[in-house]
Design a protein around this motif. Structure first.
Motif, PDB file in Angstrom:
ATOM      1  N   HIS A 167       0.833  -1.205   0.000  1.00  0.00           N
ATOM      2  CA  HIS A 167       0.000   0.000   0.000  1.00  0.00           C
ATOM      3  C   HIS A 167       0.869   1.258   0.000  1.00  0.00           C
ATOM      4  N   ILE A 168       1.942   1.229   0.774  1.00  0.00           N
ATOM      5  CA  ILE A 168       2.845   2.385   0.820  1.00  0.00           C
ATOM      6  C   ILE A 168       3.514   2.588  -0.539  1.00  0.00           C
ATOM      7  N   ALA A 169       3.967   1.492  -1.142  1.00  0.00           N
ATOM      8  CA  ALA A 169       4.615   1.586  -2.457  1.00  0.00           C
ATOM      9  C   ALA A 169       3.634   2.097  -3.512  1.00  0.00           C
ATOM     10  N   ALA A 170       2.396   1.625  -3.459  1.00  0.00           N
ATOM     11  CA  ALA A 170       1.388   2.083  -4.423  1.00  0.00           C
ATOM     12  C   ALA A 170       1.088   3.569  -4.232  1.00  0.00           C
ATOM     13  N   ALA A 171       1.004   4.000  -2.975  1.00  0.00           N
ATOM     14  CA  ALA A 171       0.746   5.418  -2.700  1.00  0.00           C
ATOM     15  C   ALA A 171       1.913   6.276  -3.174  1.00  0.00           C
ATOM     16  N   ALA A 172       3.128   5.793  -2.948  1.00  0.00           N
ATOM     17  CA  ALA A 172       4.310   6.540  -3.400  1.00  0.00           C
ATOM     18  C   ALA A 172       4.350   6.620  -4.920  1.00  0.00           C
ATOM     19  N   GLU A 173       3.996   5.548  -5.588  1.00  0.00           N
ATOM     20  CA  GLU A 173       3.970   5.526  -7.053  1.00  0.00           C
ATOM     21  C   GLU A 173       2.921   6.496  -7.585  1.00  0.00           C
ATOM     22  N   THR A 174       1.760   6.527  -6.961  1.00  0.00           N
ATOM     23  CA  THR A 174       0.701   7.449  -7.369  1.00  0.00           C
ATOM     24  C   THR A 174       1.153   8.902  -7.211  1.00  0.00           C
ATOM     25  N   MET A 175       1.793   9.188  -6.075  1.00  0.00           N
ATOM     26  CA  MET A 175       2.295  10.548  -5.845  1.00  0.00           C
ATOM     27  C   MET A 175       3.346  10.917  -6.873  1.00  0.00           C
ATOM     28  N   HIS A 176       4.207   9.974  -7.196  1.00  0.00           N
ATOM     29  CA  HIS A 176       5.265  10.211  -8.186  1.00  0.00           C
ATOM     30  C   HIS A 176       4.655  10.502  -9.560  1.00  0.00           C
ATOM     31  N   GLN A 177       3.646   9.723  -9.932  1.00  0.00           N
ATOM     32  CA  GLN A 177       2.981   9.930 -11.219  1.00  0.00           C
ATOM     33  C   GLN A 177       2.286  11.288 -11.269  1.00  0.00           C
ATOM     34  N   GLN A 178       1.717  11.711 -10.155  1.00  0.00           N
ATOM     35  CA  GLN A 178       1.057  13.029 -10.110  1.00  0.00           C
ATOM     36  C   GLN A 178       2.078  14.156 -10.241  1.00  0.00           C
ATOM     37  N   GLN A 179       3.248  13.986  -9.639  1.00  0.00           N
ATOM     38  CA  GLN A 179       4.298  15.006  -9.732  1.00  0.00           C
ATOM     39  C   GLN A 179       4.819  15.122 -11.164  1.00  0.00           C
ATOM     40  N   ILE A 180       4.927  14.008 -11.848  1.00  0.00           N
ATOM     41  CA  ILE A 180       5.427  14.002 -13.224  1.00  0.00           C
ATOM     42  C   ILE A 180       4.422  14.721 -14.143  1.00  0.00           C
ATOM     43  N   SER A 181       3.135  14.539 -13.906  1.00  0.00           N
ATOM     44  CA  SER A 181       2.118  15.112 -14.787  1.00  0.00           C
ATOM     45  C   SER A 181       2.002  16.633 -14.637  1.00  0.00           C
TER      46      SER A 181
END
Length: 182
Positions: A167-181
Motif C-alpha cells: 500500500h505504501i509503495a502504491a501510494a508513493a507511485e501514485t504521488m510520483h505519477q502526479q508530480q510528473i504530470s
C-alpha cells in the motif's frame, strides 16, 4: 467474517504506526544513512513492529525481540524500545518444556519398531521440519505441532507486513505519477 477483516485492518494499522515510529527515530538519529544502513533500519523497524503486534504471545515474536535486545545498539535500540514501549532486557536462555522432554523419554523407553516405509516417512518429516525450523525465529525448542502453529502465525504476520508495504509503495507511485504530470 466482518470481525476478522476489521481485526486484520487493526493489526495492519498497528503495524504501520509502530513501523513508522521506528523509521522516524532512525531518520532523526542519523540524517545521512547509506543504502545498507537504510535497508537495516527498514528491516529492523518492520521486524520489531510486527513482533510487537503479537504482544509476545508467540515464540517467534519473543525471539525477534530477544535478538534485537542482544544485538541492537544506538538508534536501533532506541527505535526498538520506542516501538515496544519498554526497555529491552538482555536475552535469557529459553528452557525446554518439561512436557516435551517427558514425551521424548517415554518414546525412547518404548523402543518402538518401525517398518522401512514408516522410517522413510519419518525421515522425510524430520528433514522438512529441520528446514522449517531454520526459517522461523525462535524455533529451537519447539515440538512439531507448536512449530506448525508458530509457522502459521509467522506467515500471517509477514503477510500483514507485505500488505502494508504494498500500500505504501502504491501510494508513493501514485504521488510520483502526479508530480510528473504537473
Amino acid at each position: 467474517m466482518q470481525k476478522s477483516s476489521s481485526s486484520a485492518l487493526m493489526v495492519k494499522q498497528e503495524f504501520f504506526t509502530k513501523w513508522k515510529k521506528g523509521l522516524q527515530i532512525y531518520s532523526a538519529f542519523n540524517k545521512e544513512m547509506t543504502i545498507m544502513e537504510r535497508k537495516r533500519a527498514i528491516k529492523l523497524s518492520a521486524d520489531v513492529a510486527i513482533a510487537s503486534t503479537r504482544s509476545a504471545t508467540t515464540q517467534w515474536s519473543r525471539a525477534v525481540v530477544a535478538d534485537v535486545s542482544t544485538s541492537a545498539a544506538g538508534a536501533a535500540r532506541i527505535a526498538a524500545e520506542e516501538i515496544l514501549g519498554r526497555k529491552l532486557t538482555e536475552r535469557r536462555k529459553a528452557l525446554a518444556s518439561k512436557k516435551i522432554v517427558r514425551r521424548r523419554r517415554k518414546a525412547a523407553a518404548r523402543g518402538v519398531v518401525r517398518s522401512s516405509a514408516a522410517a522413510v516417512a519419518k525421515k522425510r518429516v524430520r528433514n522438512r521440519t529441520r528446514v522449517l525450523k531454520r526459517l522461523i525465529p525462535g524455533r529451537k525448542k519447539l515440538d512439531e505441532i507448536s512449530l506448525i502453529k508458530e509457522t502459521l502465525d509467522y506467515i500471517a504476520s509477514l503477510q500483514v507486513q507485505v500488505d502494508v508495504m504494498r500500500h505504501i509503495a502504491a501510494a508513493a507511485e501514485t504521488m510520483h505519477q502526479q508530480q510528473i504530470s504537473f
